[in-house]
Scaffold this motif. Sequence first.
Motif, PDB file in Angstrom:
ATOM      1  N   ALA A 169       5.615 -15.616   4.371  1.00  0.00           N
ATOM      2  CA  ALA A 169       4.750 -16.798   4.376  1.00  0.00           C
ATOM      3  C   ALA A 169       4.831 -17.494   3.019  1.00  0.00           C
ATOM      4  O   ALA A 169       5.059 -18.700   2.942  1.00  0.00           O
ATOM      5  CB  ALA A 169       3.313 -16.397   4.684  1.00  0.00           C
ATOM      6  N   ALA A 170       4.692 -16.721   1.939  1.00  0.00           N
ATOM      7  CA  ALA A 170       4.729 -17.324   0.609  1.00  0.00           C
ATOM      8  C   ALA A 170       6.071 -17.997   0.356  1.00  0.00           C
ATOM      9  O   ALA A 170       6.133 -19.103  -0.192  1.00  0.00           O
ATOM     10  CB  ALA A 170       4.460 -16.258  -0.455  1.00  0.00           C
ATOM     11  N   ARG A 171       7.152 -17.333   0.784  1.00  0.00           N
ATOM     12  CA  ARG A 171       8.467 -17.932   0.539  1.00  0.00           C
ATOM     13  C   ARG A 171       8.607 -19.253   1.272  1.00  0.00           C
ATOM     14  O   ARG A 171       9.174 -20.219   0.753  1.00  0.00           O
ATOM     15  CB  ARG A 171       9.572 -16.964   0.983  1.00  0.00           C
ATOM     16  CG  ARG A 171       9.569 -15.670   0.148  1.00  0.00           C
ATOM     17  CD  ARG A 171      10.930 -15.027   0.117  1.00  0.00           C
ATOM     18  NE  ARG A 171      11.373 -14.626   1.449  1.00  0.00           N
ATOM     19  CZ  ARG A 171      12.640 -14.391   1.758  1.00  0.00           C
ATOM     20  NH1 ARG A 171      13.590 -14.536   0.849  1.00  0.00           N
ATOM     21  NH2 ARG A 171      12.962 -14.012   2.978  1.00  0.00           N
ATOM     22  N   SER A 172       8.082 -19.326   2.504  1.00  0.00           N
ATOM     23  CA  SER A 172       8.228 -20.572   3.257  1.00  0.00           C
ATOM     24  C   SER A 172       7.227 -21.628   2.782  1.00  0.00           C
ATOM     25  O   SER A 172       7.280 -22.773   3.215  1.00  0.00           O
ATOM     26  CB  SER A 172       8.068 -20.321   4.754  1.00  0.00           C
ATOM     27  OG  SER A 172       6.728 -20.472   5.149  1.00  0.00           O
ATOM     28  N   LEU A 173       6.286 -21.220   1.914  1.00  0.00           N
ATOM     29  CA  LEU A 173       5.358 -22.209   1.351  1.00  0.00           C
ATOM     30  C   LEU A 173       5.821 -22.664  -0.025  1.00  0.00           C
ATOM     31  O   LEU A 173       5.124 -23.421  -0.694  1.00  0.00           O
ATOM     32  CB  LEU A 173       3.946 -21.622   1.262  1.00  0.00           C
ATOM     33  CG  LEU A 173       3.291 -21.278   2.609  1.00  0.00           C
ATOM     34  CD1 LEU A 173       2.016 -20.487   2.406  1.00  0.00           C
ATOM     35  CD2 LEU A 173       3.019 -22.534   3.425  1.00  0.00           C
ATOM     36  N   GLY A 174       6.984 -22.167  -0.448  1.00  0.00           N
ATOM     37  CA  GLY A 174       7.580 -22.670  -1.682  1.00  0.00           C
ATOM     38  C   GLY A 174       7.488 -21.738  -2.871  1.00  0.00           C
ATOM     39  O   GLY A 174       7.687 -22.172  -4.004  1.00  0.00           O
ATOM     40  N   ALA A 175       7.201 -20.442  -2.660  1.00  0.00           N
ATOM     41  CA  ALA A 175       7.062 -19.529  -3.791  1.00  0.00           C
ATOM     42  C   ALA A 175       8.429 -19.087  -4.321  1.00  0.00           C
ATOM     43  O   ALA A 175       9.348 -18.828  -3.557  1.00  0.00           O
ATOM     44  CB  ALA A 175       6.262 -18.292  -3.381  1.00  0.00           C
ATOM     45  N   SER A 176       8.533 -19.030  -5.656  1.00  0.00           N
ATOM     46  CA  SER A 176       9.729 -18.460  -6.265  1.00  0.00           C
ATOM     47  C   SER A 176       9.615 -16.947  -6.205  1.00  0.00           C
ATOM     48  O   SER A 176       8.577 -16.407  -5.832  1.00  0.00           O
ATOM     49  CB  SER A 176       9.816 -18.901  -7.723  1.00  0.00           C
ATOM     50  OG  SER A 176       8.725 -18.357  -8.442  1.00  0.00           O
ATOM     51  N   LYS A 177      10.702 -16.243  -6.575  1.00  0.00           N
ATOM     52  CA  LYS A 177      10.666 -14.779  -6.553  1.00  0.00           C
ATOM     53  C   LYS A 177       9.521 -14.261  -7.400  1.00  0.00           C
ATOM     54  O   LYS A 177       8.795 -13.344  -7.025  1.00  0.00           O
ATOM     55  CB  LYS A 177      11.981 -14.214  -7.091  1.00  0.00           C
ATOM     56  CG  LYS A 177      13.025 -14.077  -6.018  1.00  0.00           C
ATOM     57  CD  LYS A 177      14.065 -13.034  -6.409  1.00  0.00           C
ATOM     58  CE  LYS A 177      14.845 -12.610  -5.177  1.00  0.00           C
ATOM     59  NZ  LYS A 177      16.279 -12.481  -5.405  1.00  0.00           N
ATOM     60  N   ARG A 178       9.368 -14.856  -8.574  1.00  0.00           N
ATOM     61  CA  ARG A 178       8.328 -14.433  -9.487  1.00  0.00           C
ATOM     62  C   ARG A 178       6.934 -14.673  -8.902  1.00  0.00           C
ATOM     63  O   ARG A 178       6.038 -13.842  -9.013  1.00  0.00           O
ATOM     64  CB  ARG A 178       8.507 -15.241 -10.790  1.00  0.00           C
ATOM     65  CG  ARG A 178       7.713 -14.683 -11.879  1.00  0.00           C
ATOM     66  CD  ARG A 178       7.707 -15.437 -13.160  1.00  0.00           C
ATOM     67  NE  ARG A 178       6.902 -14.613 -14.032  1.00  0.00           N
ATOM     68  CZ  ARG A 178       7.390 -13.607 -14.727  1.00  0.00           C
ATOM     69  NH1 ARG A 178       8.673 -13.335 -14.700  1.00  0.00           N
ATOM     70  NH2 ARG A 178       6.604 -12.867 -15.468  1.00  0.00           N
ATOM     71  N   GLN A 179       6.783 -15.835  -8.259  1.00  0.00           N
ATOM     72  CA  GLN A 179       5.492 -16.153  -7.651  1.00  0.00           C
ATOM     73  C   GLN A 179       5.174 -15.228  -6.485  1.00  0.00           C
ATOM     74  O   GLN A 179       4.014 -14.876  -6.265  1.00  0.00           O
ATOM     75  CB  GLN A 179       5.471 -17.613  -7.191  1.00  0.00           C
ATOM     76  CG  GLN A 179       5.346 -18.588  -8.359  1.00  0.00           C
ATOM     77  CD  GLN A 179       5.463 -20.030  -7.915  1.00  0.00           C
ATOM     78  OE1 GLN A 179       6.234 -20.350  -7.014  1.00  0.00           O
ATOM     79  NE2 GLN A 179       4.705 -20.909  -8.541  1.00  0.00           N
TER      80      GLN A 179
END
Lengths: 281, 268
Positions: free
Chosen positions: A182-192
């Motif tokens: 979910a976070a990745r598809s909301l625009g999170a970087s690896k660090r985020q």
Amino acid sequence: MTLSTDIEALPQPVETTTEAALPRASRPVPIAVISTITVVAIIGLWGLASAYALVSPVFLPSPRQVVIALYNLVVTGFVDSTLAEHVGASLYRIFGALIASILIGIPAGIAIGTSRVGRGILDPIVEFLRPLPPLAYLPLVIIWVGIGEASKITVIALSMLPSIILSTSAGVRGVSKDHVNAARSLGASKRQVLTEVVLPSAVPSILTGIRIALGAGWTTLVAAELVAATSGIGFMIQSAAQFLVTDIVIAGIIVIALIAILLEFIARLIERRLVPWASHR
Amino acid sequence: MSILTFRNVSLRYPPRAGRGGAAEKLVLDGINLQVASDELVAIIGRSGSGKTSLLNLAAGFLEPTSGSITVDGVPIKGPNADRAVVFQDDALYPWLDARDNIALPFKLKGVPLAERREKAQQLLERVGLADAGDRRIWELSGGMRQRVGIARALAAEPRFLLLDEPLGALDALTRTRMQAFLLRIKAESGAGALLITHSIEEALLLGTRVVVLSPNPGRLTAEIEAGFNAEVLNGTPVATVKASPLFKRMHAGLNGLIQSTTDEELAA
Ligand SMILES: Nc1ncnc2c1ncn2[C@@H]1O[C@H](COP(=O)(O)OP(=O)(O)O)[C@@H](O)[C@H]1O
Ligand SMILES: [Mg+2]
């Protein structure tokens, strides 16, 4: 002596227990009541044993004597320090060690949980350290670090490290795949992903690890103070034992137990406050 | 106007470890599909036909074994706020309240706290949850959670919404209400949508197009245009739409298509 009657009575207890169990199941005695009765009974037996001098008062002082010893410990102290100072010295060591082991353990746990290289490097170290009794490496730590506070804090921290590292890595690895995706598809970087999802979801596991570490550290602390210290609750007991001041020994043991229970209680309170959601998912 | 394109996409999962070394499994085969911004493409198929795999490819969680997936001609590289996903079991973060869940995409972009809370509040209002911002996730009903999940996806300002059975876990009444809600939200957002469902009725109601995915390996075997979503958007009650003869006929047709693919499979 009652063996034969017991054997004869064997078929019947099946019925009597079921009959007896029925009313009890509808109105069970609270466990707290049973526990309280147990504690009172033990203290009562202890009082009786010393009142009738079944055991020499040198080995078993009366509960009254121990309470007086406790009072004197608080007011005047023993071996140059009051009880508060001994307890203070012990708590200083355990919380110093806790901070050190958290600062090292959480990053190490993250490394094990998120990276193959990290796991490869750190796993054998943790697996070596984990089963070792802390007193086994205390002499070596004293040789390296000296006899002062640093060696005690180091040993306690080492005994706390494995459970903090392992609970962190377990928490990190247990993160839900959907939560990460979910976070990745909301625009999170690896660090985020790490800071916004993986770490927060590992917090309940980390807190449990810290609670277990506190228990292990407390055990190590007292043992280390028995061996090498000039203050602290373990040292106080050890000194009292050398002069056969048994009431202080027993008073010290009770204080150790009470502090351990208190630490556990506080840790659980913090867990409930900090991660109310842990019990909901 | 953006277009999401699948060109000859196939997907094999590697054999699962420790399962007697079975051969790689072909899950999707020769998928060609386009989704434009003004569309809501509904994909129906039985469970195990590869619907989630297809959506995960679109999201960038998986890479195709062959073929290409592009947005406006540019191959996608992993997941991106371009294509925000709404999950069947919401995937909301229990350590955040409803408002902060919705504010997360803004936080990821570096929007300051006060501003992102305000934007999240606007989204809460848009999905009809103006007063629920402070609630914890477990204090929300299933329908409310999906609204929060949808609001969170909108916060990413995506060009495409990828919806993996978002209403699948809801009771019938809530589901009907959420269908109309979903259509309205989708239309307002201007994003294209790929909706996965195993309900023919839902696909027909919501989809501008309905695509059938048949299993083993997953292939797109039929495609029909459906216009019912316009009626729902114009305010016609869902029950009325579903009662129309045309709807019933198309429903029966799609049902036949899905059944026949399963029968073939059974015969084989
Ligand atoms: N990670 C995976 N590894 C191997 N096989 C998988 C994996 N995920 C799904 N599959 C298989 O791929 C097929 C399609 O799964 P999925 O895309 O979840 O279908 P659907 O969403 O339509 O139920 C199923 O047969 C499933 O067993
Ligand atoms: Mg699925």
